[in-house]
Scaffold this active site. Structure first.
Site, PDB file in Angstrom:
ATOM      1  N   ASN A 122       4.463   1.614  -9.511  1.00 15.96           N
ATOM      2  CA  ASN A 122       3.528   1.088 -10.059  1.00 15.96           C
ATOM      3  C   ASN A 122       3.386   1.432 -11.712  1.00 15.96           C
ATOM      4  O   ASN A 122       3.527   0.173 -11.956  1.00 15.96           O
ATOM      5  CB  ASN A 122       1.765   1.950  -9.586  1.00 15.96           C
ATOM      6  CG  ASN A 122       1.746   3.479  -9.689  1.00 15.96           C
ATOM      7  OD1 ASN A 122       2.273   3.979 -10.528  1.00 15.96           O
ATOM      8  ND2 ASN A 122       0.461   3.477 -10.750  1.00 15.96           N
TER       9      ASN A 122
ATOM     10  N   GLU B 279       1.012  14.393 -10.389  1.00  8.21           N
ATOM     11  CA  GLU B 279       0.384  14.140 -11.039  1.00  8.21           C
ATOM     12  C   GLU B 279      -0.325  12.653  -9.846  1.00  8.21           C
ATOM     13  O   GLU B 279       0.330  12.385  -8.842  1.00  8.21           O
ATOM     14  CB  GLU B 279       0.916  13.363 -12.524  1.00  8.21           C
ATOM     15  CG  GLU B 279       0.966  13.953 -12.954  1.00  8.21           C
ATOM     16  CD  GLU B 279       0.011  14.754 -14.050  1.00  8.21           C
ATOM     17  OE1 GLU B 279      -0.877  13.953 -13.645  1.00  8.21           O
ATOM     18  OE2 GLU B 279      -0.014  15.587 -14.787  1.00  8.21           O
TER      19      GLU B 279
ATOM     20  N   CYS C 118      -3.167   4.434 -12.002  1.00 12.05           N
ATOM     21  CA  CYS C 118      -3.789   5.797 -11.291  1.00 12.05           C
ATOM     22  C   CYS C 118      -4.407   5.875 -13.097  1.00 12.05           C
ATOM     23  O   CYS C 118      -6.356   6.402 -11.995  1.00 12.05           O
ATOM     24  CB  CYS C 118      -3.201   6.982 -11.431  1.00 12.05           C
ATOM     25  SG  CYS C 118      -2.342   6.657 -13.144  1.00 12.05           S
TER      26      CYS C 118
HETATM   27  P1  NAD Z   1       3.418   8.010  -2.552  1.00  2.97           P
HETATM   28  O1  NAD Z   1       2.648   9.350  -2.608  1.00  2.97           O
HETATM   29  O2  NAD Z   1       3.468   6.768  -1.174  1.00  2.97           O
HETATM   30  O3  NAD Z   1       4.740   7.567  -2.944  1.00  2.97           O
HETATM   31  C1  NAD Z   1       5.497   8.192  -4.400  1.00  2.97           C
HETATM   32  C2  NAD Z   1       6.696   8.709  -4.509  1.00  2.97           C
HETATM   33  O4  NAD Z   1       7.118   9.481  -3.206  1.00  2.97           O
HETATM   34  C3  NAD Z   1       7.748   7.875  -3.551  1.00  2.97           C
HETATM   35  O5  NAD Z   1       8.893   7.821  -4.309  1.00  2.97           O
HETATM   36  C4  NAD Z   1       8.007   8.252  -2.081  1.00  2.97           C
HETATM   37  O6  NAD Z   1       8.950   7.796  -1.302  1.00  2.97           O
HETATM   38  C5  NAD Z   1       7.446  10.177  -2.912  1.00  2.97           C
HETATM   39  N1  NAD Z   1       7.046  10.399  -0.939  1.00  2.97           N
HETATM   40  C6  NAD Z   1       6.493   9.553   0.092  1.00  2.97           C
HETATM   41  N2  NAD Z   1       6.406  10.723   0.972  1.00  2.97           N
HETATM   42  C7  NAD Z   1       6.971  11.306   0.594  1.00  2.97           C
HETATM   43  C8  NAD Z   1       7.264  13.066   0.685  1.00  2.97           C
HETATM   44  N3  NAD Z   1       7.002  13.166   2.139  1.00  2.97           N
HETATM   45  N4  NAD Z   1       8.249  14.087   0.323  1.00  2.97           N
HETATM   46  C9  NAD Z   1       8.741  13.471  -1.094  1.00  2.97           C
HETATM   47  N5  NAD Z   1       7.850  12.324  -1.506  1.00  2.97           N
HETATM   48  C10 NAD Z   1       7.696  11.623  -1.046  1.00  2.97           C
HETATM   49  O7  NAD Z   1       2.566   6.647  -3.754  1.00  2.97           O
HETATM   50  P2  NAD Z   1       2.489   5.716  -3.969  1.00  2.97           P
HETATM   51  O8  NAD Z   1       1.559   4.969  -3.289  1.00  2.97           O
HETATM   52  O9  NAD Z   1       4.502   5.345  -4.462  1.00  2.97           O
HETATM   53  O10 NAD Z   1       1.718   5.793  -5.838  1.00  2.97           O
HETATM   54  C11 NAD Z   1       0.835   5.173  -6.449  1.00  2.97           C
HETATM   55  C12 NAD Z   1      -0.307   6.717  -6.062  1.00  2.97           C
HETATM   56  O11 NAD Z   1       0.986   6.989  -6.942  1.00  2.97           O
HETATM   57  C13 NAD Z   1      -1.788   6.086  -6.443  1.00  2.97           C
HETATM   58  O12 NAD Z   1      -2.568   6.999  -5.617  1.00  2.97           O
HETATM   59  C14 NAD Z   1      -1.966   7.079  -8.327  1.00  2.97           C
HETATM   60  O13 NAD Z   1      -2.605   6.867  -8.292  1.00  2.97           O
HETATM   61  C15 NAD Z   1      -0.957   7.458  -8.042  1.00  2.97           C
HETATM   62  N6  NAD Z   1      -0.144   7.548  -9.498  1.00  2.97           N
HETATM   63  C16 NAD Z   1      -0.982   8.323 -10.024  1.00  2.97           C
HETATM   64  C17 NAD Z   1      -0.309   8.640 -11.442  1.00  2.97           C
HETATM   65  C18 NAD Z   1      -0.716   9.522 -12.826  1.00  2.97           C
HETATM   66  O14 NAD Z   1       0.439  10.321 -13.208  1.00  2.97           O
HETATM   67  N7  NAD Z   1      -1.260  10.519 -11.902  1.00  2.97           N
HETATM   68  C19 NAD Z   1       0.639   7.667 -11.990  1.00  2.97           C
HETATM   69  C20 NAD Z   1       0.565   6.733 -11.223  1.00  2.97           C
HETATM   70  C21 NAD Z   1       0.640   6.438  -9.840  1.00  2.97           C
END
Ligand code: NAD
Length: 498
Positions: free
Chosen positions: A154, A252, A286
């Protein structure tokens, strides 16, 4: 016209290299449903190659004086500035967010480059008197070594800069796994680092899935830090594995952010703040506002004004400058949003606006959800508690600030909150009592600036912060150094009374 490579490759040891396995997945423009490039699904072997290169490079990089490391970030920031429009258009194409917001995101990366470059001449530690004569004491920041960063789709460039820039200026080498949905920003940023003259191996980009590349990074013993942004579920999984290895992990994660509107609020301002933070990036932030906790005396007027303004929001391809709300990242996310809207209806919330997808009958027409507003939402409903990650807002009525704060705080997340009021006493009480990592007064729930810490409490994080000086704490170890120039053995705590 923006050119995009037909197939992306990994960036390891300063080389653009084919992945270990000839396996790729499509990168789809969410505004059109069309494939715009392909991204490798790398394997553990690619991660190992990156680790080998990073380990070697980091030893040399850590010895480069920090002000020189910072010079490189200045160059990266300048190049990002020159390419801002190009990067922004690519970002809109891979992520969908409207161009104005894409430009804002790229600007955030530029700001982070210049801010962290400044740290090259600071990276302050402390000096402090010793308890013994002729002895000097100080603490210095030391790089951790090889660090892993895992980023979501995102904010494909901003979040990467929040993590990689402090890591690099502090003398670490980085292995970065971007989300497979949005690899183009990673590709472009790596190209910029290469052209700026970053030594080979200091930044490595390995594309691929979380289950292959991400898990291989988490499992690797050379990688001493994992800095992750993404969903709560993935974060917990990573944290538990890192915990067993005593590996530092910075998380995060999600949010369920609320705007509180008190009875004395400037309602025009509140409506603007809600629209911007609820429907910007189509609610896929987020920090997006997904709850409006409103005082009963202004609920009706706020609702009317909100609905009037929501009708004016144009939904479509973010490259069209008149569009205010872009697409949803993919079909799965679109379904999840719609599922939550159905849950809200079943729970008894009243749907006032939106609640449906656009163009669903047309193939390859992109993934769009109309800005949606529920009222009569009870604080116990799932739509009032769970992260939806789409353009869906729930109105919850309250009678007092105390009740509003209680409702804000009772969800499992604690990222961002906001209050609209003219009353200074309420402002100070709210900023003290709202249990979130970020609090806004008379502004929406989005709009973080890079020189302040970014992150949240409870289920949003694990106590670390991205951005700001706090980011340096993730990527450095404190080392305490004692220099005894007395010429004799002095024993702390024992020889102090001589
Ligand atoms: P996601 O957890 O599906 O993926 C995030 C990253 O983790 C991707 O690169 C993904 O390939 C990787 N990943 C997935 N499974 C993994 C595993 N088992 N081991 C290691 N890496 C793995 O999240 P998303 O759908 O890409 O993003 C949306 C989420 O991110 C929402 O919940 C949003 O709130 C959160 N977000 C938080 C912040 C913050 O700073 N707090 C900022 C932006 C987004």
């Amino acid at each position: 016209m923006v050119n995009i490579e037909k197939k992306l490759v990994n960036y390891i040891d300063g080389q653009w290299v084919l992945p270990d396995r000839n396996n790729y997945t499509a990168v789809v423009n969410p505004a059109t449903g069309q494939t715009i490039t392909k991204v490798p699904l790398s394997t553990e072997n690619d991660v190992q190659a990156a680790v080998k290169s990073a380990k070697k490079a980091q030893k040399e990089w850590a010895l480069v004086p920090a002000p020189q490391r910072a010079e490189l970030l200045y160059r990266v920031g300048s190049m990002m500035k020159e390419r801002k429009e190009h990067l922004s258009r690519l970002l809109t194409m891979e992520n969908g967010k409207v161009l104005e917001e894409a430009r804002g995101e790229v600007q955030e990366g530029i700001d982070m480059a210049f801010y962290m470059a400044g740290e090259g001449r600071r990276l302050f530690g402390q000096t402090t008197p010793s308890e013994l004569k002729n002895k000097f004491a100080m603490s210095v920041r030391a790089p951790v070594g090889v660090v892993g960063i895992i980023t979501p789709w995102n904010f494909p460039i901003a979040i990467a800069t929040w993590k990689s820039f402090p890591a690099i200026v502090a003398g670490n080498a980085v292995i970065w796994k971007p989300a497979t949905e949005t690899p183009i920003m990673a590709y472009e940023l790596a190209k910029i680092f290469e052209e700026a003259g970053l030594p080979n191996g200091v930044l490595n980009v390995v594309f691929g899935s979380g289950s292959d590349v991400g898990e291989a990074m988490v499992a690797d013993d050379t990688i001493r830090v994992i800095s992750f942004t993404g969903s709560n579920e993935t974060g917990k999984n990573i944290a538990s594995k890192c915990g067993m290895k005593l590996k530092k992990v910075s998380l995060e994660m999600g949010g369920k952010n609320a705007v509180i509107v008190m009875d004395d609020a400037d309602l025009s301002l509140a409506v603007e703040g809600i629209l911007w933070s609820a429907f910007g990036t189509s609610g896929q932030r987020c920090t997006a506002c997904s709850r409006v906790i409103v005082h009963k005396d202004v609920k009706e007027e706020l609702t009317e004004r909100l609905m009037t303004e929501m009708e004016k929001l144009t939904v479509g391809n973010g490259l069209d400058e008149t569009v205010k709300v872009g697409p949803i990242i993919n079909a799965g996310a679109l379904e999840k949003i719609d599922r939550y809207v159905q849950i809200g209806r079943q729970e008894g919330a009243v749907l006032l606006a939106g609640g449906y997808t656009l163009h669903e009958d047309k193939e390859d027409a992109g993934y769009y959800y109309v800005p949606t507003l529920f009222t009569d939402v009870d604080r116990t409903m799932r739509i009032a508690k769970e992260e939806i990650f789409g353009p869906v807002v729930s109105l919850i009525e309250v009678e007092s600030l105390e009740e509003a704060v209680e409702i804000n705080n009772e969800v499992s997340y604690g990222l961002s909150s906001s209050i609209f009021t003219q009353n200074v006493n309420q402002v100070f009480a709210a900023q003290r009592d709202l249990d979130t990592g970020i609090v806004y007064v008379n502004a929406g729930t989005i709009g973080a600036e890079i020189h302040l810490p970014f992150g949240g409490t409870k289920g949003t994080g694990n106590g670390h912060r991205d951005s700001g000086l706090a980011a340096l704490d993730v990527f450095t170890e404190w080392k305490s150094v004692y220099v005894d120039f007395s010429g004799k053995l002095q024993r702390a705590q024992i020889d102090t009374e001589q």
